[in-house]
Design a protein around this motif. Sequence first.
Motif, PDB file in Angstrom:
ATOM      1  N   ALA A   1       4.935  -1.131  -3.502  1.00 43.12           N
ATOM      2  CA  ALA A   1       4.219  -0.393  -2.458  1.00 43.12           C
ATOM      3  C   ALA A   1       4.007   1.055  -2.888  1.00 43.12           C
ATOM      4  O   ALA A   1       4.854   1.647  -3.551  1.00 43.12           O
ATOM      5  CB  ALA A   1       4.998  -0.436  -1.148  1.00 43.12           C
ATOM      6  N   GLU A   2       2.861   1.594  -2.513  1.00 39.64           N
ATOM      7  CA  GLU A   2       2.571   2.992  -2.817  1.00 39.64           C
ATOM      8  C   GLU A   2       3.397   3.897  -1.912  1.00 39.64           C
ATOM      9  O   GLU A   2       3.641   3.586  -0.754  1.00 39.64           O
ATOM     10  CB  GLU A   2       1.086   3.286  -2.600  1.00 39.64           C
ATOM     11  CG  GLU A   2       0.192   2.627  -3.601  1.00 39.64           C
ATOM     12  CD  GLU A   2      -1.271   2.982  -3.380  1.00 39.64           C
ATOM     13  OE1 GLU A   2      -1.574   3.804  -2.488  1.00 39.64           O
ATOM     14  OE2 GLU A   2      -2.104   2.428  -4.097  1.00 39.64           O
ATOM     15  N   ASP A   3       3.783   5.029  -2.446  1.00 41.06           N
ATOM     16  CA  ASP A   3       4.533   6.012  -1.671  1.00 41.06           C
ATOM     17  C   ASP A   3       3.529   6.922  -0.973  1.00 41.06           C
ATOM     18  O   ASP A   3       2.848   7.718  -1.606  1.00 41.06           O
ATOM     19  CB  ASP A   3       5.452   6.819  -2.592  1.00 41.06           C
ATOM     20  CG  ASP A   3       6.239   7.873  -1.846  1.00 41.06           C
ATOM     21  OD1 ASP A   3       6.296   7.829  -0.599  1.00 41.06           O
ATOM     22  OD2 ASP A   3       6.802   8.762  -2.517  1.00 41.06           O
ATOM     23  N   ASP A   4       3.431   6.792   0.343  1.00 41.87           N
ATOM     24  CA  ASP A   4       2.508   7.594   1.136  1.00 41.87           C
ATOM     25  C   ASP A   4       3.209   8.746   1.849  1.00 41.87           C
ATOM     26  O   ASP A   4       2.608   9.421   2.684  1.00 41.87           O
ATOM     27  CB  ASP A   4       1.809   6.717   2.192  1.00 41.87           C
ATOM     28  CG  ASP A   4       0.894   5.680   1.571  1.00 41.87           C
ATOM     29  OD1 ASP A   4       0.441   5.900   0.431  1.00 41.87           O
ATOM     30  OD2 ASP A   4       0.625   4.656   2.225  1.00 41.87           O
ATOM     31  N   SER A   5       4.465   8.992   1.517  1.00 42.66           N
ATOM     32  CA  SER A   5       5.244   9.992   2.253  1.00 42.66           C
ATOM     33  C   SER A   5       4.678  11.404   2.108  1.00 42.66           C
ATOM     34  O   SER A   5       4.904  12.249   2.967  1.00 42.66           O
ATOM     35  CB  SER A   5       6.705   9.969   1.805  1.00 42.66           C
ATOM     36  OG  SER A   5       6.807  10.290   0.426  1.00 42.66           O
ATOM     37  N   HIS A   6       3.932  11.663   1.037  1.00 43.22           N
ATOM     38  CA  HIS A   6       3.357  12.995   0.827  1.00 43.22           C
ATOM     39  C   HIS A   6       2.043  13.193   1.591  1.00 43.22           C
ATOM     40  O   HIS A   6       1.521  14.302   1.649  1.00 43.22           O
ATOM     41  CB  HIS A   6       3.130  13.238  -0.670  1.00 43.22           C
ATOM     42  CG  HIS A   6       2.035  12.392  -1.245  1.00 43.22           C
ATOM     43  ND1 HIS A   6       2.186  11.039  -1.485  1.00 43.22           N
ATOM     44  CD2 HIS A   6       0.770  12.695  -1.609  1.00 43.22           C
ATOM     45  CE1 HIS A   6       1.064  10.552  -1.982  1.00 43.22           C
ATOM     46  NE2 HIS A   6       0.184  11.540  -2.068  1.00 43.22           N
ATOM     47  N   LEU A   7       1.503  12.115   2.168  1.00 46.66           N
ATOM     48  CA  LEU A   7       0.222  12.199   2.863  1.00 46.66           C
ATOM     49  C   LEU A   7       0.412  12.638   4.316  1.00 46.66           C
ATOM     50  O   LEU A   7       1.337  12.210   4.987  1.00 46.66           O
ATOM     51  CB  LEU A   7      -0.490  10.845   2.831  1.00 46.66           C
ATOM     52  CG  LEU A   7      -0.860  10.307   1.450  1.00 46.66           C
ATOM     53  CD1 LEU A   7      -1.476   8.924   1.574  1.00 46.66           C
ATOM     54  CD2 LEU A   7      -1.800  11.244   0.715  1.00 46.66           C
TER      55      LEU A   7
ATOM     56  N   LYS B   1      -6.313   8.748   1.605  1.00 52.37           N
ATOM     57  CA  LYS B   1      -6.173   7.293   1.625  1.00 52.37           C
ATOM     58  C   LYS B   1      -6.705   6.768   2.946  1.00 52.37           C
ATOM     59  O   LYS B   1      -6.270   7.193   4.015  1.00 52.37           O
ATOM     60  CB  LYS B   1      -4.705   6.893   1.454  1.00 52.37           C
ATOM     61  CG  LYS B   1      -4.490   5.398   1.380  1.00 52.37           C
ATOM     62  CD  LYS B   1      -3.024   5.068   1.093  1.00 52.37           C
ATOM     63  CE  LYS B   1      -2.812   3.585   0.969  1.00 52.37           C
ATOM     64  NZ  LYS B   1      -1.383   3.268   0.720  1.00 52.37           N
ATOM     65  N   PHE B   2      -7.696   5.873   2.848  1.00 54.71           N
ATOM     66  CA  PHE B   2      -8.312   5.261   4.014  1.00 54.71           C
ATOM     67  C   PHE B   2      -7.924   3.783   4.043  1.00 54.71           C
ATOM     68  O   PHE B   2      -8.119   3.084   3.052  1.00 54.71           O
ATOM     69  CB  PHE B   2      -9.838   5.388   3.949  1.00 54.71           C
ATOM     70  CG  PHE B   2     -10.337   6.795   4.032  1.00 54.71           C
ATOM     71  CD1 PHE B   2     -10.746   7.327   5.244  1.00 54.71           C
ATOM     72  CD2 PHE B   2     -10.395   7.605   2.901  1.00 54.71           C
ATOM     73  CE1 PHE B   2     -11.219   8.633   5.332  1.00 54.71           C
ATOM     74  CE2 PHE B   2     -10.849   8.911   2.973  1.00 54.71           C
ATOM     75  CZ  PHE B   2     -11.262   9.430   4.185  1.00 54.71           C
ATOM     76  N   GLU B   3      -7.382   3.319   5.152  1.00 55.04           N
ATOM     77  CA  GLU B   3      -7.006   1.922   5.301  1.00 55.04           C
ATOM     78  C   GLU B   3      -7.705   1.315   6.515  1.00 55.04           C
ATOM     79  O   GLU B   3      -7.643   1.876   7.610  1.00 55.04           O
ATOM     80  CB  GLU B   3      -5.490   1.773   5.482  1.00 55.04           C
ATOM     81  CG  GLU B   3      -4.685   2.119   4.261  1.00 55.04           C
ATOM     82  CD  GLU B   3      -3.198   1.864   4.460  1.00 55.04           C
ATOM     83  OE1 GLU B   3      -2.805   1.278   5.487  1.00 55.04           O
ATOM     84  OE2 GLU B   3      -2.430   2.255   3.575  1.00 55.04           O
ATOM     85  N   ARG B   4      -8.372   0.182   6.285  1.00 58.33           N
ATOM     86  CA  ARG B   4      -9.033  -0.574   7.359  1.00 58.33           C
ATOM     87  C   ARG B   4      -9.959   0.307   8.208  1.00 58.33           C
ATOM     88  O   ARG B   4     -10.026   0.161   9.424  1.00 58.33           O
ATOM     89  CB  ARG B   4      -8.002  -1.279   8.243  1.00 58.33           C
ATOM     90  CG  ARG B   4      -7.170  -2.325   7.508  1.00 58.33           C
ATOM     91  CD  ARG B   4      -6.105  -2.945   8.389  1.00 58.33           C
ATOM     92  NE  ARG B   4      -5.218  -1.965   8.995  1.00 58.33           N
ATOM     93  CZ  ARG B   4      -4.159  -1.419   8.395  1.00 58.33           C
ATOM     94  NH1 ARG B   4      -3.867  -1.749   7.154  1.00 58.33           N
ATOM     95  NH2 ARG B   4      -3.407  -0.540   9.028  1.00 58.33           N
TER      96      ARG B   4
ATOM     97  N   TYR C   1      -8.798   1.149   1.121  1.00 58.50           N
ATOM     98  CA  TYR C   1      -8.246  -0.199   1.191  1.00 58.50           C
ATOM     99  C   TYR C   1      -8.810  -0.922   2.407  1.00 58.50           C
ATOM    100  O   TYR C   1      -8.723  -0.426   3.529  1.00 58.50           O
ATOM    101  CB  TYR C   1      -6.718  -0.160   1.305  1.00 58.50           C
ATOM    102  CG  TYR C   1      -6.020   0.303   0.059  1.00 58.50           C
ATOM    103  CD1 TYR C   1      -5.645  -0.611  -0.922  1.00 58.50           C
ATOM    104  CD2 TYR C   1      -5.727   1.641  -0.143  1.00 58.50           C
ATOM    105  CE1 TYR C   1      -5.001  -0.195  -2.078  1.00 58.50           C
ATOM    106  CE2 TYR C   1      -5.082   2.067  -1.293  1.00 58.50           C
ATOM    107  CZ  TYR C   1      -4.724   1.150  -2.256  1.00 58.50           C
ATOM    108  OH  TYR C   1      -4.093   1.567  -3.393  1.00 58.50           O
ATOM    109  N   ASP C   2      -9.376  -2.104   2.180  1.00 59.68           N
ATOM    110  CA  ASP C   2      -9.897  -2.945   3.257  1.00 59.68           C
ATOM    111  C   ASP C   2     -10.871  -2.176   4.153  1.00 59.68           C
ATOM    112  O   ASP C   2     -10.835  -2.308   5.380  1.00 59.68           O
ATOM    113  CB  ASP C   2      -8.749  -3.513   4.100  1.00 59.68           C
ATOM    114  CG  ASP C   2      -7.770  -4.323   3.253  1.00 59.68           C
ATOM    115  OD1 ASP C   2      -8.226  -5.292   2.631  1.00 59.68           O
ATOM    116  OD2 ASP C   2      -6.585  -3.969   3.212  1.00 59.68           O
ATOM    117  N   CYS C   3     -11.719  -1.374   3.549  1.00 58.12           N
ATOM    118  CA  CYS C   3     -12.683  -0.564   4.307  1.00 58.12           C
ATOM    119  C   CYS C   3     -14.085  -1.162   4.210  1.00 58.12           C
ATOM    120  O   CYS C   3     -14.450  -1.760   3.206  1.00 58.12           O
ATOM    121  CB  CYS C   3     -12.714   0.872   3.781  1.00 58.12           C
ATOM    122  SG  CYS C   3     -11.197   1.794   4.101  1.00 58.12           S
TER     123      CYS C   3
END
Length: 193
Positions: A23-29, A82-85, A104-106
């Motif tokens: 899994a990608e680390d998104d904690s910085h976003l 990062k854009f998801e759905r 992702y899934d956009c």
Amino acid sequence: EFMFVENWDSELVLHIAPEFVVAEDDSHLRVLDEDDVYVMCAQHVLWSRDRGGECADFSNCLIKDIDLRNMALNGAILKGAKFERCRMNDVGLCFADCSGAKFYDCELEGAVAENAKFPGSKFVNCSLNKAIFTWSDFYEAQLENCTVHQAIFQGCCMGKMIDGGIDYSGTNLNNISEDHDAWMPESGLYAQM
């Protein structure tokens, strides 16, 4: 560890089994909710019409499940976002800086992103059908499991791009360049950004 392997002419496409995907680390976003996004978009419209406001800066933001259809984000900054759905059909991204952005899934059907920057960006499970990306920079970008039916990539730099076996039939790839150093959009507008 591999779910299956595909052979595409001179390349192999390896599909990693879900249990081995890191899994990608998104904690910085910075996480934006719907209100945050819509306020930024409204401010951007004012900025783009010289009526105050400010340029939308989604740099290093996480945007999930937001409807951005028909939004005018021309000239916006999406670096590392990062854009998801997200539904981004017919979105305007001309002259936008999307360097390192992830989608992702956009849904990006009918999106218009002329003279935009996408180097190092990533599109996974996205629909780019009928999108227009003329004279845009896709150097070292990734397109995985995306559809690009009737999309236009005319004049784009697509050097070192990973495309995961995308079917480009019915897609306009006229005047694309593999050489990033020699590439320069015909209009010369990219250089002014």
